[in-house]
Design a protein around this motif. Structure first.
Motif, mmCIF file in Angstrom:
data_model
loop_
_atom_site.group_PDB
_atom_site.id
_atom_site.type_symbol
_atom_site.label_atom_id
_atom_site.label_comp_id
_atom_site.label_asym_id
_atom_site.label_seq_id
_atom_site.Cartn_x
_atom_site.Cartn_y
_atom_site.Cartn_z
ATOM 1 N N SER A 123 0.882 -1.257 -0.054
ATOM 2 C CA SER A 123 0.048 -0.081 -0.091
ATOM 3 C C SER A 123 0.975 1.276 0.180
ATOM 4 O O SER A 123 1.721 1.548 1.069
ATOM 5 N N ASN A 124 0.901 1.999 -1.121
ATOM 6 C CA ASN A 124 1.635 3.222 -1.119
ATOM 7 C C ASN A 124 1.179 4.231 -0.066
ATOM 8 O O ASN A 124 2.167 4.783 0.378
ATOM 9 N N GLU A 125 -0.001 4.340 0.247
ATOM 10 C CA GLU A 125 -0.563 5.298 1.080
ATOM 11 C C GLU A 125 0.135 4.820 2.555
ATOM 12 O O GLU A 125 0.501 5.623 3.261
ATOM 13 N N VAL B 167 3.682 5.994 2.800
ATOM 14 C CA VAL B 167 3.824 7.377 2.843
ATOM 15 C C VAL B 167 3.633 7.847 4.403
ATOM 16 O O VAL B 167 4.323 8.560 4.929
ATOM 17 N N LEU B 168 2.558 7.276 4.791
ATOM 18 C CA LEU B 168 2.177 7.442 6.334
ATOM 19 C C LEU B 168 2.996 7.260 7.122
ATOM 20 O O LEU B 168 3.557 7.887 8.311
ATOM 21 N N ASP C 132 8.802 9.098 -1.554
ATOM 22 C CA ASP C 132 7.539 9.433 -0.656
ATOM 23 C C ASP C 132 7.520 10.788 -0.061
ATOM 24 O O ASP C 132 6.666 11.647 0.118
#
Length: 648
Positions: free
Chosen positions: A214-216, A219-220, A263
């Motif tokens: 999951s790219n999100e 990043v998070l 990111d």
């Protein structure tokens, strides 16, 4: 009020966009555009925001900047360059800071303010210098390596400065050595804790995050790690930036380094922009106007002083005048971390606002002239050495061609490298010019005769000795630059054989007019090679095939132009189109010579009548109902010609 705040924020972003576009066009760093935006938006301009309103967001920008710096901070690289980093770098920072602090103390600044001023002036701009050195392909040169070593130590020196500033704020009367020792001890404890976390916890965390795909989430997780480590060091009584730097340094050795950089970059750039905008809001233009002559004097003194320190250190180390002068001009500006030091000093009330404003203006101006200084540093350094040595100066890195058989290759991409490999096999000497610094650096490390240089510069081609060469090959794809380069090379060397590689033959005539001996369109030559194989498999004699190919090249590839278009075709240059003449068509009954083919700007390739293609026709040929005309030309012209034939 909230609606007004959003409008003001929008206006500020619009100003930032316009300023960045303008400064980029002028060749100036984007940092200066953010500072101008801050001036316009802050108390000196429209007064939309106060510096306090931007402080929290700006501090996050500093945290992410330090995290990114930590990712780029390579311990193995630091160890490999330890002699110049801890020798030259430490001497430059210490001597520059000492001289600057003594000068500030002489002009009635207290000890604390003098230390802050000395630390801010000692730092140079890592971002600007590395970018410019990379553009010029100077990272592998001696002055580039020395400059990078100094910048590495400056980045390392930011860490103790971030520890020292809170300590100075806690005791403004005198420097308490026990407090400094306690602060350093805390720093060591924090480093050990974060090292343990970086060794055991962070890799496992990011392994799990990576498995989630999951790219999100990635990043998070990156943002959370940077902010949590920053919050931890702040809780320990140090700055958030220190913790973020350490976290980035630990993750910089992991397999996720590149992904983390990608990111974090959008958030870092945006928040850093807000940080520099907040710095711009500190500027009081009335104060700047009142003290403009002091600011200019400071600018000259700081740039020349920093340059003199670097020059003297390198000369004492045995470096030539040219290398010492070039490195001095490269490192003469004040850096972006100086803004961080000055902003923290103002927040901790270690530095008067008026002094900070003047230093910020000096930093802005020094960064504005930095691109010019860096780009011209090698030339100015060489001229300085030639003046002192009474010898003519020339760029030393590109050798002059001596052998007539030497081939010059302009462009070292896929085609250029392929040509070079075959020349090497046949022991034909060659030299290459290319504008990609990374590619040039890789090739030079492998021992290839590849040099960084703009082939459009007359002086560079003369220095290369283009008149002594027999063959030149142009392999890059930029059509405008390619035509100018061919014209310049033909002007400098009238007898030179110039071969030009293109993707198609769109600019074939222009290149031949500019002076190209032969133009090789890549896509058309690929088709000819395939045709030759097909004809050979069909039993056509080899001599006949070779004659056919040579005829195609000599006559500008007539059989490779004009194609029937389709739904997914991309024949935007010329196409073939069959026009059937029904009863009542305007062209029926006319002779071919009566149709204005020149005005229509299309070619008549064939005529079919009663299912057979006519082998020959002449101007008096009369068109009949049912004839099929095969037209060739650009799509809109073919469309207009069809309209004329049918409707008149």
């Amino acid at each position: 009020m909230e609606h007004g705040f959003l409008i003001q924020m929008l206006m500020m972003l619009v100003i930032a966009i316009a300023a960045i576009a303008l400064f980029r066009r002028l060749g100036l760093p984007a940092i200066l555009a953010y500072l101008v935006t801050g001036v316009v938006s802050g108390p000196s301009g429209f007064s939309w925001f106060s510096q306090a309103q931007m402080h929290s967001v700006a501090e996050l920008g500093v945290v992410l900047l330090m995290f990114s710096l930590g990712l780029e901070f390579s311990l193995p690289r630091l160890w490999a360059m330890r002699r110049t980093v801890f020798g030259l770098g430490a001497a430059q920072v210490a001597l520059t800071a000492l001289v600057s602090a003594l000068a500030a103390w002489y002009f009635q600044q207290d000890v604390t303010a003098a230390i802050v001023i000395g630390a801010a002036i000692a730092l140079s701009s890592t971002a600007i210098v590395l970018k410019l050195l990379n553009e010029q392909n100077w990272l592998r040169r001696r002055h580039g390596e020395l400059s990078v070593s100094v910048l590495l130590f400056q980045d390392l020196a930011v860490v103790p400065l971030l520890i020292l500033l809170p300590l100075l704020a806690s005791d403004g009367e005198a420097l308490a050595y026990q407090d400094i020792a306690l602060g350093l001890f805390k720093g060591i404890v924090v480093f050990v804790i974060l090292m343990a976390a970086g060794k055991w916890a962070l890799p496992r965390i990011f392994d799990e995050v990576a498995r989630a795909r999951s790219n999100e989430l990635f990043v998070l997780s990156t943002l959370v790690v940077a902010l949590v480590t920053g919050a931890f060091t702040q809780w320990m009584g140090m700055s958030m930036a220190l913790g973020a730097f350490m976290a980035g340094m630990l993750l910089g050795e992991s397999q996720y380094k590149r992904q983390l950089e990608a990111d974090i970059k959008p958030f870092r750039d945006l928040l850093m922009g807000l940080f520099f905008i907040s710095i711009g809001m500190l500027l009081d233009f009335q104060m700047v106007w009142d003290n403009w002559w002091q600011i200019l004097l400071l600018l000259v003194a700081i740039v020349m002083g920093k340059g003199a320190v670097v020059y003297l250190l390198l000369r004492l180390g045995g470096e030539p005048i040219r290398i010492a002068a070039t490195s001095a001009m490269t490192l003469a500006q004040v850096g972006e971390f100086s803004f961080v030091i000055l902003a923290l000093a103002v927040n901790y009330q270690l530095l008067d606002m008026s002094i900070s404003t003047q230093l910020v203006m000096v930093a802005v101006l020094s960064m504005a002239i930095a691109p010019w200084l860096v780009r011209h540093s090698a030339e100015l350094g060489g001229r300085l050495q030639s003046r002192l040595d009474n010898s003519p100066w020339q760029e030393p890195d590109i050798p002059e061609i001596k052998q007539k058989e030497t081939v010059i290759i302009l462009g070292y991409g896929r085609v250029g490298q392929t040509i070079a490999r075959f020349l090497k096999v046949e022991a034909v000497p060659f030299v290459v010019l290319d504008l990609d610094p990374t590619r040039v650096a890789e090739a030079k490390n492998a021992g290839e005769p590849v040099y960084y240089g703009d082939a459009g510069k007359r002086s560079l081609l003369k220095q290369l000795g283009i008149r002594n060469s027999q063959t030149l090959v142009v392999t890059f794809c930029d059509s405008r630059s390619r035509e100018n380069v061919v014209h310049l090379c033909r002007e400098l060397a009238p007898e030179l054989t110039i071969l030009v590689r293109t993707r198609d033959d769109q600019s074939l005539q222009q290149l031949e007019q500019a002076g190209a001996s032969q133009v090789i369109p890549e896509s058309l030559e690929g088709s000819l090679m395939l045709v030759s194989q097909v004809l050979f498999q069909c039993g056509i004699p080899l001599n006949r095939i070779l004659k056919r190919l040579e005829s195609e090249r000599r006559n500008h590839y007539p059989y490779l132009h004009g194609f029937f278009s389709g739904t997914e075709s991309d024949f935007t240059l010329e196409q073939l189109h069959a026009v059937s003449l029904p009863d009542g068509a305007a062209a029926v009954g006319q002779q071919l010579c009566e149709i204005p083919w020149d005005k229509l700007k299309v070619d008549l390739k064939a005529i079919r009548r009663n299912g057979e293609e006519m082998a020959q026709w002449a101007g008096h040929w009369q068109l009949c109902s049912g004839d099929i005309l095969l037209l060739q030309g650009k799509p809109r012209r073919v469309e207009r010609a069809e309209q004329y034939l049918l409707q008149g």
